[in-house]
Write a protein that holds these residues in place. Structure first.
Motif, PDB file in Angstrom:
ATOM      1  N   VAL A   9      11.077   4.061  -2.377  1.00 33.71           N
ATOM      2  CA  VAL A   9      10.217   3.194  -1.564  1.00 33.71           C
ATOM      3  C   VAL A   9      11.060   2.446  -0.540  1.00 33.71           C
ATOM      4  O   VAL A   9      10.743   2.421   0.649  1.00 33.71           O
ATOM      5  N   ASP A  10      12.172   1.886  -1.011  1.00 33.96           N
ATOM      6  CA  ASP A  10      13.035   1.154  -0.090  1.00 33.96           C
ATOM      7  C   ASP A  10      13.515   2.057   1.035  1.00 33.96           C
ATOM      8  O   ASP A  10      13.554   1.665   2.195  1.00 33.96           O
ATOM      9  N   GLU A  11      13.841   3.262   0.639  1.00 34.82           N
ATOM     10  CA  GLU A  11      14.358   4.215   1.634  1.00 34.82           C
ATOM     11  C   GLU A  11      13.291   4.477   2.704  1.00 34.82           C
ATOM     12  O   GLU A  11      13.547   4.390   3.895  1.00 34.82           O
TER      13      GLU A  11
ATOM     14  N   MET B 189      15.538  -7.103   4.792  1.00 32.41           N
ATOM     15  CA  MET B 189      15.564  -5.662   5.018  1.00 32.41           C
ATOM     16  C   MET B 189      15.438  -5.351   6.506  1.00 32.41           C
ATOM     17  O   MET B 189      16.154  -4.501   7.043  1.00 32.41           O
ATOM     18  N   ILE B 190      14.534  -6.091   7.172  1.00 36.35           N
ATOM     19  CA  ILE B 190      14.382  -5.853   8.609  1.00 36.35           C
ATOM     20  C   ILE B 190      15.711  -6.150   9.309  1.00 36.35           C
ATOM     21  O   ILE B 190      16.177  -5.387  10.159  1.00 36.35           O
TER      22      ILE B 190
ATOM     23  N   LYS C 181       0.833  -1.198   0.000  1.00 38.42           N
ATOM     24  CA  LYS C 181       0.000   0.000   0.000  1.00 38.42           C
ATOM     25  C   LYS C 181       0.868   1.249   0.000  1.00 38.42           C
ATOM     26  O   LYS C 181       0.448   2.316  -0.458  1.00 38.42           O
ATOM     27  N   ASP C 182       2.094   1.119   0.527  1.00 38.58           N
ATOM     28  CA  ASP C 182       2.953   2.312   0.550  1.00 38.58           C
ATOM     29  C   ASP C 182       3.352   2.722  -0.865  1.00 38.58           C
ATOM     30  O   ASP C 182       3.459   3.908  -1.157  1.00 38.58           O
ATOM     31  N   ILE C 183       3.531   1.720  -1.726  1.00 40.40           N
ATOM     32  CA  ILE C 183       3.874   2.075  -3.102  1.00 40.40           C
ATOM     33  C   ILE C 183       2.697   2.760  -3.773  1.00 40.40           C
ATOM     34  O   ILE C 183       2.839   3.772  -4.455  1.00 40.40           O
TER      35      ILE C 183
ATOM     36  N   ARG D  25      10.733   2.689   3.376  1.00 39.00           N
ATOM     37  CA  ARG D  25      10.434   1.468   4.126  1.00 39.00           C
ATOM     38  C   ARG D  25      11.476   1.266   5.220  1.00 39.00           C
ATOM     39  O   ARG D  25      11.140   0.858   6.329  1.00 39.00           O
ATOM     40  N   ALA D  26      12.700   1.552   4.866  1.00 40.50           N
ATOM     41  CA  ALA D  26      13.769   1.425   5.858  1.00 40.50           C
ATOM     42  C   ALA D  26      13.451   2.282   7.078  1.00 40.50           C
ATOM     43  O   ALA D  26      13.566   1.843   8.223  1.00 40.50           O
ATOM     44  N   HIS D  27      12.993   3.491   6.801  1.00 44.39           N
ATOM     45  CA  HIS D  27      12.636   4.374   7.917  1.00 44.39           C
ATOM     46  C   HIS D  27      11.511   3.788   8.744  1.00 44.39           C
ATOM     47  O   HIS D  27      11.549   3.759   9.976  1.00 44.39           O
ATOM     48  N   LEU D  28      10.490   3.330   8.029  1.00 40.65           N
ATOM     49  CA  LEU D  28       9.332   2.785   8.740  1.00 40.65           C
ATOM     50  C   LEU D  28       9.732   1.580   9.581  1.00 40.65           C
ATOM     51  O   LEU D  28       9.272   1.423  10.707  1.00 40.65           O
ATOM     52  N   ILE D  29      10.579   0.748   9.005  1.00 36.03           N
ATOM     53  CA  ILE D  29      11.002  -0.441   9.748  1.00 36.03           C
ATOM     54  C   ILE D  29      11.772  -0.025  10.998  1.00 36.03           C
ATOM     55  O   ILE D  29      11.494  -0.510  12.102  1.00 36.03           O
ATOM     56  N   GLU D  30      12.705   0.912  10.821  1.00 33.60           N
ATOM     57  CA  GLU D  30      13.472   1.360  11.985  1.00 33.60           C
ATOM     58  C   GLU D  30      12.541   1.925  13.052  1.00 33.60           C
ATOM     59  O   GLU D  30      12.671   1.618  14.233  1.00 33.60           O
ATOM     60  N   ALA D  31      11.620   2.749  12.587  1.00 33.98           N
ATOM     61  CA  ALA D  31      10.689   3.355  13.553  1.00 33.98           C
ATOM     62  C   ALA D  31       9.933   2.275  14.309  1.00 33.98           C
ATOM     63  O   ALA D  31       9.783   2.329  15.532  1.00 33.98           O
ATOM     64  N   ALA D  32       9.478   1.272  13.559  1.00 32.96           N
ATOM     65  CA  ALA D  32       8.709   0.200  14.193  1.00 32.96           C
ATOM     66  C   ALA D  32       9.581  -0.586  15.179  1.00 32.96           C
ATOM     67  O   ALA D  32       9.129  -0.931  16.274  1.00 32.96           O
TER      68      ALA D  32
END
Lengths: 772, 521
Positions: free
Chosen positions: A699-701, A744-745, A443-445, A703-710
């Protein structure tokens, strides 16, 4: 009162009842006689004598009436003969049963006092109950003639005849079945001890089992799927009817189970897989009725209809992949990509955009088709709905471009001025788009593409209406929540604020009374940088521009005006996104031309009559417009045939640094007002490979942020967590927006450890610890 | 307060306090005598707001409760026939259900045995203006319950009763009919869809409906009871004026409907009961209705006969009944009015007849009547039957659960007389033998039931008196008590001694008798 005298009177009367000659009997006298016998303590002999009388009578009936009527089971006899002899036998049994019931009823009436007082006090079964047992033992289980076995055999034979298509006398069988239901194994007449259940039903079920094993084999051999399910349905109805009209309703669930087992459970899978007529055929050819029957059959044996769901999923995914194939097939020749080569790429982009839209339409058409089947044939089954959703999600996500395509589809349908579509129709289409949106995993894409497309629509004012746009965003919000739409809503807010700002600025200018200045209408859009998809709007280059003095004046005036109102903010001007309406005087006449801001800046360089011509480098120096932009705008001002307001020497399609440009005074156009577009179209198109690569990186970038935040959020709350648990938590948290890639995680976790947000526990390297 | 004084006072005083004291002291005989003398106190309350029944319940005097319950029901049922609405809740519902089930299929009558099923359809059609087929009702109910129909019947020769006094709608008519048939219509009294029901009930001369809508609706039970009582009155009149008079024909003369009195014919009887033994010169024919019959025998006889009658023209079904006209009339009156009206002397005959005709509910009523008798002449049989007859009838008619305790208590209270040499002793011994012979049938116990009961009531008879004595008399400290108690204590101790002696003497004599008869003690 002597017992013998009284009994002589009574037995005489009972005989008369059996001889159907009871009309002259005095009921009162007989009752009174029995009453007195009970009072005088003759209850016991009376009770026994009556039962003996009934017994003798029944034995005689068996010998004289039933024995001669016994059926002929000789294998040599014809079907007709067998049926006739069976009928005669059934009639005789029925007659003897009815006679018995009638006479026993009258006897019970006369001996009422015996029943009420003697039987009750001495805990003996009533005359009625004993009478029934006597019938069972002396007729059906007669020592010399097995009437009961004959009866079962005749009934089963007749049912078999009916199953084979003959007509039989159902009512006659039914009355015999009623008889079996009225008789019990024991005197306490327990409901589960009916002779029907203990002696007849099992035989019936065995015979039925054999019949339907054979029937299933035959049907499968000769029928196509449609005929098979129709026959099965008929058989089920037939057996149901049989329990209502011929045998006992008690048997209904049991016989139903037999038919269902043989004709459905054992075979339906094979039937559904029949190539030329099975489920796939029915779905492909919209055989709603057949599918409905099929569904009802399968539902009988499995309320989850797993078999249908499995096959339906296979089929839908297959059909979806066929649609996807169109996309791959198209992409292939363009894949080697000869670089950003102007027209060729443009063409391919246009064609792919059209194809993207067709993909969405095809998917929607498939959805419509499947929905119709679901609603009509599958009774809107919840489980099947899930299956359909899963199937669509599966093939839609197999097409990596589906988020972009779907967003483009929305863009296409939400654009202003679409011919022949009312707002309501647009709304309907958008609802469908939402359905597809639901299936998208990443959905982010989608969000990224949607924002990109939306921003263009907003800035260029292309939306059919603000209401529709907002409604659409409302729908997203319902689907995935506030965080998904907050930036989009911010975009809308910016648009509104800008409108007010423009008005106020105009008022501000009017107050200053600067009459001598050339009037320039400024329509400004102040965009909050975090809301808008910046990079996709501006590209990589930083946009610079030296504005001509008349523009610079108004620019700085607005900047002052704005910063006075909003202290501490920073305004960055984005000339690449604006447009300008300019009035230009040529030899023939004046024209009103709509050009990009950059093009206006270029044109203004030629506004001074002293300027004869300017070279490319000169223009570049004067305006400091980024090269790529400058080339594009010069192409549209000097190369495009219909809008050639500048003359380029030497004339060619490309723009070279050595080229010279001059004002084309002799320019003519049929329209007084026209528009000079940049080379690249203003509408939303699919991305080129290069753009897509960029998008993917972005998108990867993010997502990386979102993953880190999570990760940080989770660890902060849990302090310490095993690796597997953390992975699970993160995947769960993010799956609403996209399916995070485990590697990625892992990378993000490593990175966080490096930056000392987390550390591995020394004792157990598989556990992470949060560092405050 | 000593027991002697109390007992004496109870004989003279009419006050509730006396009754209450007798209850407190467990003077069961005083209680019984008091209740028989004046039943009014049964529902009164004393100054502490206790009712007699409430008090016995609190004190848990088993025998007193039994006495009170039996006499209260008796009291009430007897009074129900005349006037004086009683607050004691009794069971008039079976009677109301019997009537209601005629009009409404919704009324279940499973609890009623011996009634004709399916319930007989009506024979008379009423024609409200908007109801095409008309509403069917029973002529005898209409006539019993409404003066309007009574007048029409009397004047009309064609027996047509389908005219309504005012043009009206079906719902209103039905509402009034429901009231006549005692269908509890609390929910339907809103005049919304029955606009004419009140008017109609006035025309019909039905006071109950018009009154019921005016009086406060709160006391539902009371209202329902009084509605049933009104119906009983109506049917009592119908009984007295029309049905109680049988057609009397010389033996041998065939019955025909036309011989019935016109006012009976108009009631459209469908069953005729023939009474008269073969030795009588005359035979009596009672014209009645299936609808009210509650005898399994009569219902079955009618059904049996009709199976052969169906081809002939309708006409009532004749069933001959082997009872005396007096008993027949008592039974029929009970069918129609739910009232038992028979001299005590005939109570035993009534019980036996009810048993023969299979009328369960009437059997209990007859038993109640029997168990209220408590005079010594029962012992001698001067009333037409003796206590020994009662016990035997109980065994024979399956009502011994009700009658045995009564007989045992009666005999225990008069054991002295039973043991005196003479005919009474002879009969007493016979009864014990018969009771013993019943053991064979009842495997669970090997004692003689009558003797068990006798011993129980005998000990009850004396225990009551012991308990009535002041408690301190049984304690060692009694000597230390104040002087003014002494005289009394002395007196009661004397009584106690006598009683104890008497009790031992009687049980001893009973044991002797048993040994003589050859039973284990």
């Amino acid at each position: 009162m002597r017992f013998d005298d009284a009994w002589a009177l009574l037995s005489e009367a009972l005989q008369q009842i059996y001889e159907r000659d009871a009309s002259n009997l005095s009921f009162e006298e007989l009752y009174r006689t029995a009453y007195k016998m009970v009072l005088k303590k003759h209850g016991d002999p009376l009770y026994n004598s009556v039962n003996d009388l009934v017994k003798t009578r029944l034995q005689r009936v068996t010998t004289t009436q039933l024995k001669p009527a016994r059926p002929n089971f000789a294998p040599t006899s014809s079907a007709l003969e067998r049926r006739e002899s069976g009928n005669r036998f059934l009639a005789a049994v029925k007659q003897s049963w009815e006679d018995h019931q009638l006479c026993l009823g009258m006897i019970t009436d006369i001996l009422m006092y015996l029943d009420r007082v003697f039987c009750n006090d001495n805990k003996k079964p009533s005359i009625q109950v004993t009478g029934m047992a006597l019938f069972r033992d002396n007729v059906l289980r007669n020592r010399d003639y097995d009437i009961g076995a004959d009866l079962n055999r005749v009934i089963l034979e007749q049912i078999r005849m009916e199953r084979d298509g003959d007509v039989i006398d159902r009512a006659r069988i039914r009355s015999c079945v009623y008889m079996l239901e009225g008789l019990y194994e024991t005197l306490d007449e327990r409901e589960d001890q009916k002779l029907y259940l203990t002696k007849f039903e099992a035989e019936f079920l065995t015979a039925s089992n054999e019949f339907y094993t054979e029937e299933a084999r035959k049907l499968l051999e000769v029928c196509d799927a449609a005929t098979y399910i129709e026959r099965t349905n008929d058989r089920l109805n037939e057996e149901w009817e049989r329990t209502q009209s011929t045998i006992s309703t008690l048997t209904e669930p049991k016989i139903r189970a037999i038919v269902e087992k043989h004709l459905i459970t054992d075979n339906i899978r094979e039937v559904m897989q029949l190539e030329a007529s099975g489920l796939n055929f029915m779905v492909d050819n919209d055989r709603y009725e057949q599918l409905k029957v099929l569904y009802n059959l399968v539902w009988r044996v499995d309320n989850n209809v797993m078999e249908i769901r499995r096959m339906l999923k296979e089929r839908v995914v297959y059909l979806g992949r066929e649609i996807n194939k169109g996309v791959y097939g198209f992409r292939k020749p363009a894949a080697p990509g000869e670089g950003p080569n102007g027209e060729a790429e443009d063409k391919s982009v246009n064609a792919e955009t059209a194809m993207a839209l067709r993909w969405v339409e095809d998917v929607l058409a498939l959805k419509d088709k499947v929905d119709k089947i679901w609603e009509y044939s599958f009774s809107s089954d919840q489980g099947i709905q899930q299956t359909v959703s899963k199937s669509f999600a599966e093939f839609i996500n197999e097409n990596k471009r589906s988020p972009e395509y779907i967003s483009l589809f929305v863009d296409e349908n939400i654009k202003k001025g679409l011919k022949g579509k009312t707002e309501a129709e647009v709304d309907m289409v958008l609802d469908k788009a939402i359905v597809l949106f639901r299936y998208i995993q990443d959905k982010d894409i989608f969000e990224r593409y949607y924002k990109k497309h939306l921003s263009k629509r907003l800035i260029l004012g292309r939306s059919i209406s603000n209401d529709v746009e907002r409604a659409m965003i409302g729908k997203f919000k319902v689907e995935v929540g506030f965080s998904f739409t907050s930036k989009m809503e911010g975009m809308f807010k910016d648009m509104n604020v800008s409108q007010d700002l423009t008005t106020e600025y105009k008022k501000h200018l009017a107050n200053l009374h600067l009459d001598n200045d050339p009037t320039i209408d400024l329509d400004i859009k102040v965009l909050t940088s975090t809301f808008w998809p910046w990079s996709s709007m501006s590209g990589e280059t930083t946009h610079t521009c030296i504005y001509p003095p008349e523009l610079e004046k108004i620019r700085s005036s607005f900047q002052q005006f704005y910063l006075r109102r909003h202290n501490g903010r920073q305004l960055t001007w984005q000339p690449q996104m604006g447009t300008a309406d300019i009035r230009a005087t040529f030899k023939s006449r004046k024209y009103e031309i709509n050009v990009a801001t950059y093009a206006m800046v270029v044109l203004l360089q030629f506004n001074d009559p002293k300027v004869e011509s300017l070279s490319y480098d000169e223009i570049k120096t004067l305006t400091s417009i980024p090269e790529s932009e400058l080339v594009r705008h010069l192409q549209s001002l000097a190369v495009a045939p219909r809008s050639r307001v500048l003359v380029k020497t030497p004339m060619s399609r490309d723009v070279k640094p050595t080229d010279k440009f001059s004002f084309n005074a002799g320019f003519q156009s049929k329209q007084l007002k026209f528009k000079i577009g940049t080379v690249k179209g203003a509408g939303n198109k699919v991305e080129t490979d290069k753009e897509r690569k960029e998008t993917e990186e972005k998108v990867d970038e993010s997502r990386a942020h979102l993953i880190e935040a999570a990760v940080v959020r989770t660890m902060k709350a849990r302090k310490s967590l095993k690796h597997a648990d953390l992975m699970l938590q993160i995947t769960e948290q993010l799956s609403k927006r996209f399916m995070p890639d485990p590697s990625m995680i892992k990378k993000r976790i490593e990175s966080l450890i490096e930056r000392e947000y987390l550390e591995r526990e020394t004792a157990d390297p598989n556990t992470y610890v949060y560092l405050a | 307060m000593g027991s002697e004084r109390l007992g004496a006072a109870a004989m003279h005083s009419q006050g509730i306090d006396v009754l209450m004291n007798a209850i407190r002291l467990g003077e069961i005989n005083a209680v019984r005598e008091h209740l028989i003398a004046s039943k009014h106190h049964l529902n009164a309350v004393d100054k502490f707001d206790y009712s007699p029944i409430g008090l016995v319940a609190i004190l848990f005097r088993q025998a007193s409760v039994a006495t009170m319950i039996s006499s209260s029901s008796f009291y009430h049922w007897e009074l129900g026939a005349t006037e004086a609405p009683s607050k004691v809740k009794d069971n008039k519902q079976p009677y109301a259900t019997l009537l209601s089930s005629l009009l409404s299929k919704e009324v279940g009558c499973a609890s009623l045995t011996g009634i004709y099923r399916p319930r007989p359809d009506g024979d008379t059609f009423l024609h409200p203006h908007n109801s095409g087929d008309g509403i069917v009702a029973h002529a005898f109910v209409l006539i019993a319950r409404s003066k309007y129909f009574r007048d029409i019947m009397e004047s009309s020769e064609s027996l047509q009763v389908d005219r309504l006094p005012i043009p009206t709608d079906g719902n209103s008519t039905l509402a009034v009919l429901r009231c006549m048939y005692l269908i509890d219509s609390d929910d339907n009294t809103e005049t919304g869809d029955t606009p004419d029901s009140i008017k109609l009930s006035v025309y019909f001369g039905l006071p109950s409906l018009s009154k019921s809508t005016n009086t406060e609706p709160r006391d539902g039970t009371n209202r329902h009871t009084s509605l049933i009582e009104a119906a009983q009155d109506d049917f009592l009149r119908l009984w007295d004026e029309c049905l109680s008079v049988p057609l009397c024909l010389p033996r041998g003369e065939p019955f025909s409907v036309s011989k019935l009195a016109p006012r009976v014919q108009v009631l459209r009887p469908d069953v005729v009961l023939e009474v008269g033994s073969q030795f009588d010169d005359e035979v009596f024919f009672y014209a009645v209705h299936k609808a009210m019959i509650q005898s399994d025998f009569i219902c079955t006889a009618v059904r049996f006969k009709q199976a052969f009658q169906s081809s002939q023209i309708g006409g009532p079904t004749i069933v001959s009944i082997d009872v005396s006209p007096q008993i027949m009339e008592a039974i029929l009156k009970w069918f129609y009015t739910d009232m038992v009206d028979i001299p005590v002397e005939a109570a035993l005959d009534l019980l036996q007849a009810a048993d023969m005709l299979l009328i369960e509910r009437l059997k209990s009523r007859a038993c109640l009547l029997l168990t209220t008798q408590d005079s010594d002449d029962l012992l001698t049989g001067e009333r037409g039957y003796s206590i020994f007859d009662v016990a035997r009838a109980g065994w024979m008619t399956g009502t011994f659960l009700k009658l045995d305790p009564f007989c045992a208590r009666f005999l225990a209270n008069r054991l002295e007389k039973c043991l005196e040499e003479g005919t009474i002793r002879f009969q007493f011994e016979e009864l014990i033998r018969e009771s013993a012979s019943r053991i064979q049938k009842r495997e669970e116990t090997d004692t003689i039931e009558l003797i068990d009961d006798l011993r129980y009531y005998l000990s009850e008879r004396f225990r009551m008196r012991f308990e009535a004595l002041p408690a301190h008399m049984f304690s060692d400290e009694s000597q230390n008590h104040v002087d003014n108690m002494e005289a009394q204590t002395e007196h009661t101790t004397e009584v106690l001694k006598t009683d104890n002696h008497e009790y031992e003497r009687l049980t001893g004599a009973l044991d002797e008798l048993l040994v003589k008869l050859g039973f284990d003690v």
